[in-house]
Scaffold this motif. Structure first.
Motif, mmCIF file in Angstrom:
data_model
loop_
_atom_site.group_PDB
_atom_site.id
_atom_site.type_symbol
_atom_site.label_atom_id
_atom_site.label_comp_id
_atom_site.label_asym_id
_atom_site.label_seq_id
_atom_site.Cartn_x
_atom_site.Cartn_y
_atom_site.Cartn_z
ATOM 1 N N ILE A 254 0.216 12.822 -10.134
ATOM 2 C CA ILE A 254 0.935 11.308 -10.193
ATOM 3 C C ILE A 254 1.663 11.175 -9.177
ATOM 4 C CG2 ILE A 254 2.291 9.415 -11.276
ATOM 5 C CD1 ILE A 254 1.254 10.550 -14.079
ATOM 6 N N GLY A 255 1.272 9.941 -7.724
ATOM 7 C CA GLY A 255 2.176 10.287 -6.325
ATOM 8 C C GLY A 255 2.518 11.966 -6.559
ATOM 9 N N ALA A 256 1.729 12.407 -5.682
ATOM 10 C CA ALA A 256 1.792 13.949 -5.188
ATOM 11 C C ALA A 256 0.756 14.011 -4.401
ATOM 12 C CB ALA A 256 2.467 15.124 -6.657
ATOM 13 N N ARG A 257 1.194 14.507 -3.453
ATOM 14 C CA ARG A 257 -0.159 14.737 -2.464
ATOM 15 C C ARG A 257 -0.806 16.268 -2.337
ATOM 16 N NH1 ARG A 257 1.899 12.093 2.709
ATOM 17 N NH2 ARG A 257 4.324 12.721 1.695
ATOM 18 N N LEU A 258 -1.843 17.091 -2.505
ATOM 19 C CA LEU A 258 -2.084 18.233 -1.880
ATOM 20 C C LEU A 258 -1.658 19.360 -0.913
ATOM 21 C CD1 LEU A 258 -5.091 18.291 -4.948
ATOM 22 C CD2 LEU A 258 -1.960 19.682 -5.559
ATOM 23 N N PRO B 17 7.396 18.499 -12.309
ATOM 24 C CA PRO B 17 8.288 17.827 -11.488
ATOM 25 C C PRO B 17 8.279 18.400 -10.080
ATOM 26 C CG PRO B 17 10.208 18.560 -12.735
ATOM 27 C CD PRO B 17 8.931 19.397 -12.615
ATOM 28 N N MET B 18 7.524 17.627 -8.856
ATOM 29 C CA MET B 18 7.667 17.880 -7.095
ATOM 30 C C MET B 18 9.294 17.669 -7.186
ATOM 31 S SD MET B 18 5.244 18.859 -6.354
ATOM 32 C CE MET B 18 5.151 19.266 -4.688
ATOM 33 N N SER B 19 9.869 18.219 -6.108
ATOM 34 C CA SER B 19 11.550 18.229 -5.963
ATOM 35 C C SER B 19 12.097 16.865 -6.449
ATOM 36 C CB SER B 19 11.803 19.093 -4.927
ATOM 37 O OG SER B 19 12.037 18.130 -3.991
ATOM 38 N N ILE C 144 -3.411 9.867 -9.575
ATOM 39 C CA ILE C 144 -3.388 9.118 -9.209
ATOM 40 C C ILE C 144 -2.186 8.940 -7.627
ATOM 41 C CG2 ILE C 144 -1.942 7.412 -10.418
ATOM 42 C CD1 ILE C 144 -2.225 8.484 -12.598
ATOM 43 N N ASP C 145 -3.158 7.784 -7.101
ATOM 44 C CA ASP C 145 -2.297 7.553 -5.673
ATOM 45 C C ASP C 145 -3.057 6.417 -5.300
ATOM 46 O OD1 ASP C 145 -0.845 9.600 -3.461
ATOM 47 O OD2 ASP C 145 -1.888 7.569 -2.910
ATOM 48 N N ILE C 146 -1.739 5.090 -4.127
ATOM 49 C CA ILE C 146 -2.181 3.402 -4.137
ATOM 50 C C ILE C 146 -2.850 4.660 -2.422
ATOM 51 C CG2 ILE C 146 -0.444 3.904 -2.756
ATOM 52 C CD1 ILE C 146 0.434 1.046 -4.202
ATOM 53 N N GLU C 147 -3.027 5.285 -2.580
ATOM 54 C CA GLU C 147 -3.810 5.304 -1.154
ATOM 55 C C GLU C 147 -5.087 6.107 -1.471
ATOM 56 O OE1 GLU C 147 -2.936 4.532 2.305
ATOM 57 O OE2 GLU C 147 -5.659 5.210 2.503
ATOM 58 N N GLY D 277 1.066 -0.964 0.072
ATOM 59 C CA GLY D 277 0.004 0.346 -0.343
ATOM 60 C C GLY D 277 1.351 1.147 0.416
ATOM 61 N N ARG D 278 0.556 2.121 0.833
ATOM 62 C CA ARG D 278 1.509 3.733 1.025
ATOM 63 C C ARG D 278 2.572 2.956 1.985
ATOM 64 N NH1 ARG D 278 -0.704 9.521 3.349
ATOM 65 N NH2 ARG D 278 -0.955 9.297 1.153
ATOM 66 N N PRO D 279 3.932 3.002 1.368
ATOM 67 C CA PRO D 279 4.362 2.495 2.551
ATOM 68 C C PRO D 279 5.057 3.264 3.077
ATOM 69 C CG PRO D 279 5.637 3.246 -0.365
ATOM 70 C CD PRO D 279 4.523 3.636 -0.460
ATOM 71 N N GLY E 166 5.254 12.942 -8.154
ATOM 72 C CA GLY E 166 5.482 13.641 -6.967
ATOM 73 C C GLY E 166 6.600 12.412 -6.634
ATOM 74 N N LYS E 167 7.175 12.214 -5.802
ATOM 75 C CA LYS E 167 7.860 11.760 -5.242
ATOM 76 C C LYS E 167 8.103 10.002 -5.042
ATOM 77 C CE LYS E 167 8.663 12.871 -0.302
ATOM 78 N NZ LYS E 167 7.443 13.461 -0.329
ATOM 79 N N GLY E 168 6.107 9.942 -5.416
ATOM 80 C CA GLY E 168 5.185 8.892 -5.168
ATOM 81 C C GLY E 168 6.118 8.331 -6.829
ATOM 82 N N ASP F 204 -1.358 0.951 -7.985
ATOM 83 C CA ASP F 204 -0.033 1.548 -7.831
ATOM 84 C C ASP F 204 0.306 2.357 -9.281
ATOM 85 O OD1 ASP F 204 1.929 -0.432 -9.679
ATOM 86 O OD2 ASP F 204 -0.161 -1.316 -8.552
ATOM 87 N N ILE F 205 0.891 2.975 -8.668
ATOM 88 C CA ILE F 205 1.198 4.190 -9.936
ATOM 89 C C ILE F 205 1.773 3.002 -11.619
ATOM 90 C CG2 ILE F 205 3.725 5.884 -11.432
ATOM 91 C CD1 ILE F 205 2.883 6.709 -8.207
ATOM 92 N N GLY F 206 2.890 2.589 -11.169
ATOM 93 C CA GLY F 206 3.152 1.243 -12.433
ATOM 94 C C GLY F 206 1.790 1.103 -12.871
HETATM 95 P P1 ADP Z 1 5.563 15.185 -2.984
HETATM 96 O O1 ADP Z 1 6.094 15.777 -2.067
HETATM 97 O O2 ADP Z 1 6.556 15.025 -4.265
HETATM 98 O O3 ADP Z 1 4.514 15.818 -4.209
HETATM 99 P P2 ADP Z 1 3.777 13.359 -1.453
HETATM 100 O O4 ADP Z 1 5.226 12.370 -0.877
HETATM 101 O O5 ADP Z 1 2.872 14.373 -1.268
HETATM 102 O O6 ADP Z 1 5.689 13.581 -3.193
HETATM 103 O O7 ADP Z 1 2.990 11.891 -2.104
HETATM 104 C C1 ADP Z 1 3.819 11.407 -2.857
HETATM 105 C C2 ADP Z 1 1.896 10.096 -3.026
HETATM 106 O O8 ADP Z 1 2.157 9.069 -3.740
HETATM 107 C C3 ADP Z 1 1.764 9.882 -1.530
HETATM 108 O O9 ADP Z 1 0.396 10.217 -1.155
HETATM 109 C C4 ADP Z 1 1.689 8.153 -1.531
HETATM 110 O O10 ADP Z 1 0.361 7.528 -0.910
HETATM 111 C C5 ADP Z 1 1.988 7.503 -2.939
HETATM 112 N N1 ADP Z 1 2.783 6.541 -3.442
HETATM 113 C C6 ADP Z 1 3.611 6.025 -3.088
HETATM 114 N N2 ADP Z 1 4.264 5.217 -3.305
HETATM 115 C C7 ADP Z 1 3.337 4.981 -4.735
HETATM 116 C C8 ADP Z 1 2.665 3.836 -5.555
HETATM 117 N N3 ADP Z 1 4.348 3.316 -5.807
HETATM 118 N N4 ADP Z 1 1.761 3.440 -6.191
HETATM 119 C C9 ADP Z 1 0.782 4.477 -6.655
HETATM 120 N N5 ADP Z 1 0.955 5.984 -5.108
HETATM 121 C C10 ADP Z 1 2.443 6.302 -4.377
#
Ligand code: ADP
Ligand code: MG
Length: 578
Positions: free
Chosen positions: A289-293, A256-258, A315-318, A169-171, A231-233, A335-337
């Motif tokens: 995509i894998g970035a939170r608001l 891209p987020m950082s 798009i998020d796993i959570e 899930g969300r790591p 995002g970093k996700g 999952d993003i993949g």
């Molecule tokens: P950023 O700070 O770069 O915007 P965040 O840490 O805010 O990124 O967000 C990362 C998001 O990515 C989280 O909501 C997390 O649940 C999601 N995430 C992490 N790994 C995966 C994955 N493998 N598939 C889908 N979502 C993922």
């Protein structure tokens, strides 16, 4: 039978039966699951465990402070998708590691903090054991899951649960509590072996529903000014090819987020990094995509997002991330993949992105890049941020596989914008909390996990949080080059004490400090660089040699602004006494 004879028989029995113990079972369980690196600080009750783990072929990296070991484990998790393991002693060591565990959870990095702990019987009766603390209870609210193992026979299951909790899930961060007594518990070796669990499919694919994919594509297609935010996700997911294909097929500008920089190169034609304010304000459909608001994206509302109505696709796993700050009209949970691959197959003949929008974003970006260019070429002495970063920018361009670690205030904000990244997971920094202190831990884990050269760009203040680990870097002879942007203080070195006492102002450090001498104490290379040219030569030499190096980059103490780019978050009194 005489008493003596009974004893001899029992001893013979025990000799025949092979035995194992807690120490060995933990080591075997880690190895069975491919967890071959431990970041930690030795001490009671885990000193012998560290020795034995090393002897058994696990790489054991000993740090000078648990927080740095913990940050190392957290970023190892981000870089490898396997939980990074941090090992600490009880109470104070555990607490020192806890900041990093909370950080891992907040940033969605898989990590397991394993701490030795004192005896349950005494702790629970609060009888004042050595380093007494109810560690499990304290860890619980700060991590994704917390477990305690009391019996050697449960070590296998305990570690399996920890691994699954960390990566599925969300790591996030997981705490594993191992009381001192567990290590020495003896059991039959055969039964012990059987009790171990090799975790199968620890992070199962999470396939998005076809409806959610169709909904997302419909919304995206309707856009006149679409934007993709990575995002970093997305970086964590290691779905690099699919993400690149999706972005390129869509033709949509991406931001891209950082820590997502480099998924596609910052120099990519669609990259809107240098037009950030424009795309946030003017876009009409935003796909996350894998970035939170969260605060880093101004919660998806307010001034920086402009007045035009916006639709968000996420798009998020959570699943619970959806609608966390604003309405998400097209949530895609998985999952993003899997999600991005499903989007790709659903795209069919995708229309070209609206040309006027794409053109406007590109024009804005090129304009901003051109405006910045001359400042990056300045050769001022003392150096300013732009002169120093201009040099580092070229070095990273020439060495795209190096990992950039970055923390500080101005040093962070400016480096993030100025240094282009060309490959995925090559920029790691302060993350969701904007935390200071990740520097040396991140540098060590990056070098250990990837074998690539590491360039650490550090504010002088940020460096101070983990600076003692330069000894660790030298001890393991890691290819780490640390550049300290030394402007004599926090934000800058020019603040004055208005009270009339002889104390320095709270934000200034010793003037003219020579951080380079610190690494010389441990046999590393120290350089004092006063001009962009000197800086360039020193960094290139370090990256070529792979020798642990610390460069004191002397910046103008007046360079830098209060709190960098997030001064708005730092309350200032209007009633200040003069
Ligand atoms: P950023 O700070 O770069 O915007 P965040 O840490 O805010 O990124 O967000 C990362 C998001 O990515 C989280 O909501 C997390 O649940 C999601 N995430 C992490 N790994 C995966 C994955 N493998 N598939 C889908 N979502 C993922
Ligand atoms: Mg500073």
């Amino acid at each position: 039978m005489s008493e003596a004879a009974v004893k001899t028989n029992a001893a013979a029995d025990a000799e025949e039966r092979e035995l194992t113990d807690g120490f060995n079972l933990i080591i075997d369980a880690l190895k069975l699951n491919g967890l071959n690196t431990i970041y930690g600080v030795p001490g009671i009750p885990i000193t012998d465990f560290g020795r034995m783990a090393q002897a058994a072929g696990i790489r054991v990296l000993s740090f000078r402070h648990e927080q740095n070991a913990g940050y190392a484990a957290s970023i190892a998790g981000f870089l490898t998708k396997k939980p990074g393991v941090c090992l600490t002693v009880s109470a104070p060591g555990f607490l020192n590691g806890l900041t990093a565990l909370a950080h891992a959870t907040t940033n969605c990095f898989p990590m397991i903090l394993i701490s030795g702990s004192s005896e349950r019987e005494i702790v629970d009766l609060q009888q004042g054991d050595y380093e007494e603390m109810d560690q499990l209870a304290i860890a619980k609210p700060l991590c994704k899951a917390a477990f305690r193992v009391l019996h050697a026979a449960d070590i296998g299951i305990g570690l399996a649960r920890a691994i699954r909790a960390a990566v599925s899930g969300r790591p996030g961060g997981v705490y594993l509590d191992l009381p001192a007594k567990l290590f020495g518990q003896v059991m039959d070796a055969e039964a012990g072996k059987k009790s171990l669990v090799k975790v199968i499919d620890a992070a199962p694919a999470q396939i998005p529903s076809p409806e959610s994919i169709k909904r997302a594509l419909d919304v995206l297609k309707s856009a006149k000014k679409p934007l993709i935010i990575l995002g970093k996700g997305a970086a964590y997911a290691q779905a690099d090819d699919a993400i690149r294909q999706f972005v390129e097929k869509s033709g949509i500008p991406f931001l891209p987020m950082s820590m997502a920089k480099g998924l596609l190169p910052d120099t990519h034609a669609q990259c809107a990094g240098a037009a950030r304010s424009t795309v946030l304000k003017d876009s009409d459909v935003v796909m996350l995509i894998g970035a939170r608001l969260n605060w880093l994206l101004s919660h998806g509302k307010g001034k920086s997002w402009g007045d035009a109505p916006k639709k968000f696709i996420q798009i998020d796993i959570e699943p619970k991330e959806m609608d966390s700050n604003v309405e998400i009209v097209a949530p895609v949970v998985g999952d993003i993949g899997s999600c991005v691959n499903a989007l790709l197959s659903g795209m069919g003949n995708w229309p070209a992105a609206p040309a006027d929008w794409v053109g406007a974003v590109k024009a804005k970006r090129d304009d901003n890049v051109a405006k910045m260019a001359p400042r990056l070429m300045n050769n001022n002495v003392p150096m300013d941020y732009h002169g120093a970063l201009g040099v580092l920018r070229t070095i990273v361009k020439e060495r795209p596989d190096a990992i950039l670690v970055n923390e500080g205030a101005n040093t962070l904000d400016l480096a993030r914008g100025i240094i282009d990244i060309y490959q995925p997971r090559k920029r790691i920094d302060v993350g969701t909390w904007g935390i200071m202190g990740i520097g040396m831990g991140y540098a060590i884990a990056s070098a250990v996990e990837t074998g690539k050269p590491v360039l650490c760009v550090e504010g002088d203040s940020a460096f101070g949080f983990s600076g003692m680990e330069v000894e660790t870097i030298c001890r393991y002879n890691l290819p780490v080059c640390i550049v300290i942007f030394n402007n004599d203080g926090i934000y800058r070195g020019t603040d004055v004490n208005s009270s009339g006492s002889s104390d320095p102002a709270p934000t200034v450090f010793v003037k003219g400090s020579r951080y380079d001498k610190m690494i010389e104490a441990f046999g590393g290379v120290g350089v004092n660089a006063t001009s962009p040219d000197e800086l360039k030569r020193a960094v290139n030499a370090a990256m070529d040699s792979g020798k642990p190096t610390l460069i004191n980059a002397v910046l103008d103490p007046a360079a830098g602004s209060e709190s960098g780019r997030i001064g708005n978050l730092n309350p200032q009194s209007k009633l200040k006494k003069k």
